[in-house]
Design an enzyme around this catalytic site. Structure first.
Site, PDB file in Angstrom:
ATOM      1  N   HIS A  14       0.835  -1.205   0.000  1.00 56.56           N
ATOM      2  CA  HIS A  14       0.000   0.000   0.000  1.00 56.56           C
ATOM      3  C   HIS A  14       0.875   1.263   0.000  1.00 56.56           C
ATOM      4  CE1 HIS A  14      -3.166   2.592   2.283  1.00 56.56           C
ATOM      5  NE2 HIS A  14      -3.244   2.796   0.985  1.00 56.56           N
ATOM      6  N   GLU A  25       2.235   1.848  -3.396  1.00 57.22           N
ATOM      7  CA  GLU A  25       1.211   2.465  -4.244  1.00 57.22           C
ATOM      8  C   GLU A  25       1.197   3.991  -4.055  1.00 57.22           C
ATOM      9  OE1 GLU A  25      -2.640   4.017  -3.373  1.00 57.22           O
ATOM     10  OE2 GLU A  25      -3.142   1.880  -3.125  1.00 57.22           O
ATOM     11  N   HIS A  26       1.235   4.438  -2.794  1.00 60.32           N
ATOM     12  CA  HIS A  26       1.246   5.886  -2.542  1.00 60.32           C
ATOM     13  C   HIS A  26       2.554   6.517  -3.038  1.00 60.32           C
ATOM     14  CE1 HIS A  26      -2.091   6.874   0.468  1.00 60.32           C
ATOM     15  NE2 HIS A  26      -2.324   5.621   0.120  1.00 60.32           N
ATOM     16  N   GLU A  70      -5.081   7.431   6.638  1.00 60.90           N
ATOM     17  CA  GLU A  70      -6.068   6.537   6.031  1.00 60.90           C
ATOM     18  C   GLU A  70      -6.452   5.448   7.047  1.00 60.90           C
ATOM     19  OE1 GLU A  70      -4.625   5.294   2.213  1.00 60.90           O
ATOM     20  OE2 GLU A  70      -6.320   3.944   1.879  1.00 60.90           O
TER      21      GLU A  70
END
Ligand code: ZN
Length: 921
Positions: free
Chosen positions: A99, A102-103, A180
């Site tokens: 994750h 991805e960022h 998040e």
């Protein structure tokens, strides 16, 4: 259909341009031999008969699979890259690494080093970009105006080839990932998911914590001596550098050859084929000791659910036995971005020629497979999960990451035995014949090519019928809205509740027939609006009259059952009460609407009036409403005027019977006075603040709204332009640079004939501080707008023009565009064209002066309000020392006192309806 494949490997030479996009010629092998970067290429993909796009599949020499889609009419190009790595590939010591990767790919590349380069480029050129990490894949996608596809694709490809992973940016981005996670902490969906993971087989990567947080990405790796930046680089090297793990889908306005060349020039050098094995997990997710169990989970909100799951083997390879072939034949337009996001998943699972058809078309009937699935659905192969606060006493364990309390127990042998031997249930039978299945897909001849906008074809004391035959999309479908209007519905909270109870009961009552209709491709919705009860039907035209007649009959003859009434009463009331657990952002939207809208009931008012709702009152009230109704209908699609009149006569006949009088032509005796609500006008030069509470959520939310007056063509365009200029910088400054919170957005709000701009930030910081940062941003933007280059301004205008006049809509989009004009009583059907032509003459000075008048903090005439939503512990949040005072702040203590001190904006003047009368009738 035959499939033509080339398996050719040649040495590298520049791609030649003479490969044609014409399908028949393109299949001749000698034309293709010249291409050296592609080892497989074919064009003959199975597609829907109405699909005008052309397709080509490539497998590049580096193993990357590519689907090219050429759509000469598109006004957006789009691409989606799907990498075969997901959070199940996270190293054990670093949960959330996939994750974070991805960022981090968005934080600049060697070729384009600016931190926000790609996002800014896409946004300035009319598009959006985002990414998603799944269990086994990660998807990156964007769309953009067609002329900029090649430039965008080059920037996009560099994210995979050479990201910078600059330490300071990555460390800041970990805060975004943590934000998040904090947002998810009080979400029951995430909490329940994590309990299920905790109970799963610990050797299966499904059991891992997927999103990651500061602890899992910084603190914990440190204990293992892992440097997060090095770990990120090696994760990227392992999974992002081999073409065989990559699937790319791309839609463009260019020819297939041009698209092919773009892809090859961006993705060939820099990506090799390392033949990395695609991950497969053969272990079972749940082991035997998890079967026949019952797990209780304590939710945060007042929700209840029961989930029964039967773990199954992977059935993907039997994809040919699925349903919904009709939908493939008459598939609706979907946006380029949705198309690439959807199709890229199919590229992984299905043979490439079938990527479009495989998810929808059945070619094989395999009853033995149904048998196999049925054999899996047994009590012995079952897990039960109950989410309910009232079982908190059974929840003695605690899940570590979200802190959710839960407990698991075996289902008693005797219970299992009674389930196994329960026999057959008579109510579970094959259904009766479905009357709604369409058989006629003919298009009605077009009766009037000149009718550009909806017309009124009938206007009586009982109904007003708007109608337009579709001449653009040519689908055998139509859409209608029938609004049974009666002003008493919204005249007090009690009536509002009674109407909702009626509609909930009706919806429940119609469920079975609606299910049949849905299977036959008919969508149906019934809703309460501030002016009445609205019925909406969308789908194949063929059986819509039978369907409408059935619904009307049920509405007017509906007998309310006391037992049902009691059940619905309870669930409606608990729904009202659950408003306290809404997400902070929703709480903010709700309060803004309550404060500004003329006649809207608060949840407290609605709850208080519930004690007067009983079955007797409901029956009397609904009888009155239905016998004093005027209906406004809009019918659009594959219907002609006669058919529309026939459909509307079903409504008129019902109303006539209910009122016991026949319709009078053009008489206003029963037509309710205008039902449009008005908007409250905030005082000038004062910033209002209202503090609301969200009980269950840790994050706070600020919603900063600035009123920009009544809608008119020119100010609509100006506000849209301002939004275009502010949206991306707002995200960049408040989220990427300042890290104020995970959810950061700005948007236009149009309501009750007025409009304004809204800035939303969900954050754990003090809300006065956030409001101060928003003001600071607004001040900095005033200067940026004033000094903007001509080129940049023109490109904003160009992007907005495409948004105003898109080439591609669906029948449904077009319906809603017309419908909005009818329901808002603005009847401005030509809006898009008018606004586009105004846009042409707008100058930067116009925008700047609009900004200074309405939006600038310095403007003495600005009308603004902040809704601050916090949980009770706000006092504990430290205020950052640099917080400045915002001038002229007035706190709203009591909503109704405040409301009564405000004026109302006038309504937009209604157009003369005579101009819309059809000449024929
Ligand atoms: Zn994320």
């Amino acid at each position: 259909m035959g499939i033509y494949e080339h398996k050719l490997r040649f040495k590298r030479r520049p791609l030649l341009r003479h490969v044609t996009s014409d399908e028949s010629r393109d299949q001749s092998p000698e034309l293709i031999i010249e291409n050296v970067q592609t080892s497989i290429r074919f064009n003959n993909i199975i597609k829907s008969e109405q699909d005008m796009k052309s397709y080509r599949v490539l497998v590049l020499e580096n193993g990357m699979k590519v689907l090219l889609i050429s759509d000469l009419t598109t006004d957006k190009s789009a691409a989606c890259m799907c990498i075969e790595v997901g959070h199940m590939n996270d190293p054990v010591e670093v949960s959330g690494l996939a994750h974070l990767t991805e960022h981090a790919l968005f934080l600049g590349t060697e070729k384009y080093p600016n931190e926000n380069e790609f996002r800014a480029f896409v946004s300035e050129n009319g598009g959006i970009t985002n990414a998603q990490t799944f269990a086994d894949v990660t998807k990156y996608f964007f769309d953009v105006v067609p002329e900029k596809l090649s430039d965008a694709l080059d920037r996009f490809s560099q994210m995979f080839i050479a990201p910078l992973f600059c330490e300071s940016s990555v460390l800041r981005e970990i805060s975004a990932v943590n934000g998040e996670h904090e947002k998810n902490l009080d979400s029951d969906a995430w909490r329940v998911r994590m309990v299920n993971k905790t109970l799963a087989n610990a050797n299966h990567p499904y059991s891992k914590f997927s999103t990651g947080c500061k602890n899992s990405l910084l603190d914990r790796p440190k204990q293992f001596g892992i440097d997060i930046i090095n770990e990120l680089i090696s994760f990227h090297n392992e999974w992002y550098r081999s073409g065989n793990l990559m699937n790319l889908a791309i839609v463009g306005k260019n020819s297939l050859d041009e698209l092919e060349q773009m892809v090859c020039s961006s993705f060939v050098s820099g990506i090799e084929n390392k033949n990395v094995n695609i991950s497969h997990w053969s272990e079972d997710v749940f082991l035997n000791d998890q079967m026949m169990t019952k797990t209780y989970i304590e939710p945060i909100m007042d929700v209840r659910s029961l989930t029964i799951s039967f773990p199954t083997p992977d059935f993907t390879s039997y994809y040919k036995s699925k349903v919904r072939e009709l939908d493939f034949r008459f598939e609706d337009y979907i946006s380029p971005l949705s198309l690439v996001r959807k199709v890229v998943s199919s590229m992984r699972h299905y043979p490439l020629p079938e990527v479009l058809s495989a998810p929808v078309v059945i070619t094989e009937w395999q009853p033995d497979l149904i048998e196999r699935v049925l054999k899996i659905i047994t009590p012995e192969n079952m897990r039960l999960v109950v989410v309910d606060k009232s079982f908190s006493w059974k929840c003695r364990q605690m899940e570590n990451i979200y802190g959710t309390r839960f407990g698991t127990e075996m289902i008693p042998k005797s219970t299992l035995k009674s389930w196994i031997f329960c026999g057959f249930d008579k109510s579970l039978q094959l259904p009766q014949q479905n009357l709604f299945i369409p058989s006629n897909f003919d298009f009605l001849p077009i009766s009037n090519w000149k009718q550009t906008y909806p017309k009124i074809i009938r206007d009586t004391s009982l109904v007003r019928v708007w109608f337009k035959q579709d001449i653009e999309f040519r689908k055998p479908k139509s859409i209608m809205s029938i609004e049974l209007k009666n002003p008493t519905i919204n005249c007090d909270p009690l009536n509002w509740n009674l109407t909702h109870l009626f509609v909930w009961l009706l919806d429940e009552h119609l469920k079975q027939q609606m299910y049949m209709a849905e299977l036959a491709g008919l969508e149906y919705r019934i809703a309460v609006t501030t002016s009445g009860i609205r019925i909406y039907i969308d789908g194949y035209s063929d059986k819509q009259d039978i369907f409408l007649e059935m619904i009307l009959k049920e509405i007017f003859r509906f007998k309310i059952d006391i037992k049902r009434f009691e059940d619905i009463y309870d669930s409606y009331l608990s729904d009202l009460k659950s408003f306290t657990s809404d997400k902070p952002q929703q709480v903010a939207i709700y309060h803004l609407n309550i404060i500004l809208t003329e006649q809207m009931w608060t949840d407290q008012e609605l709850i208080a009036s519930m004690k007067f709702c009983n079955i007797g009152r409901l029956k009397t009230f609904m009888k009155e409403v239905l016998t004093q109704t005027h209906a406004e209908c809009f019918i659009y699609g594959n219907v002609n005027e006669d058919k529309a009149l026939q459909l509307s006569s079903l409504v008129e006949d019902r109303l006539s019977k209910a009122r016991n009088c026949s319709p009078t032509k053009s008489s206003k005796i029963f037509i309710p006075a205008t039902l449009t609500l008005r908007e409250r006008k905030l005082s000038e030069g004062i910033h209002h603040v209202y503090q609301a509470v969200s009980y269950y959520h840790k994050l706070s939310c600020t919603s900063f709204y600035i009123q920009c007056g009544i809608q008119d063509d020119k100010s609509n365009v100006l506000l849209d332009l301002v939004l275009q200029m502010l949206k991306e910088p707002f995200f960049n400054v408040l989220r990427t640079q300042e890290q104020q919170g995970y959810l950061v957005d700005c948007l236009v709000r149009r309501a009750n004939g007025t409009q304004g701009i809204k800035f939303v930030v969900e954050s754990s910081k003090h809300l006065d501080y956030i409001a101060h940062r928003i003001e600071n941003f607004l001040t900095s933007m005033a200067e940026k707008i004033e000094t903007m280059s001509r080129d940049k301004f023109e490109s904003f205008k160009k992007v907005l023009k495409v948004k105003k006049l898109p080439n591609t809509l669906t029948l449904t989009d077009q319906f809603w565009d017309y419908f909005k004009e009818i329901s808002s009583q603005q009847y401005h059907f030509n809006r898009a064209n008018v606004e586009a032509s105004i846009l042409r003459n707008i100058t930067l000075e116009d925008v700047s002066s609009f900004y200074k008048t309405f939006i600038s903090r310095e403007s003495p005439t600005r009308r603004s309000i902040s809704i601050h939503v916090t949980n009770k512990s706000e006092d504990k949040i430290e205020i950052e020392p640099q917080t400045l005072e915002i001038q002229n702040v007035v706190k709203i203590k009591n909503i109704s006192d405040f409301q009564s001190s405000l004026q109302l904006f006038p309504l937009i003047r209604m157009k003369n309806l005579k101009q819309f009368y059809s000449k024929k009738k």
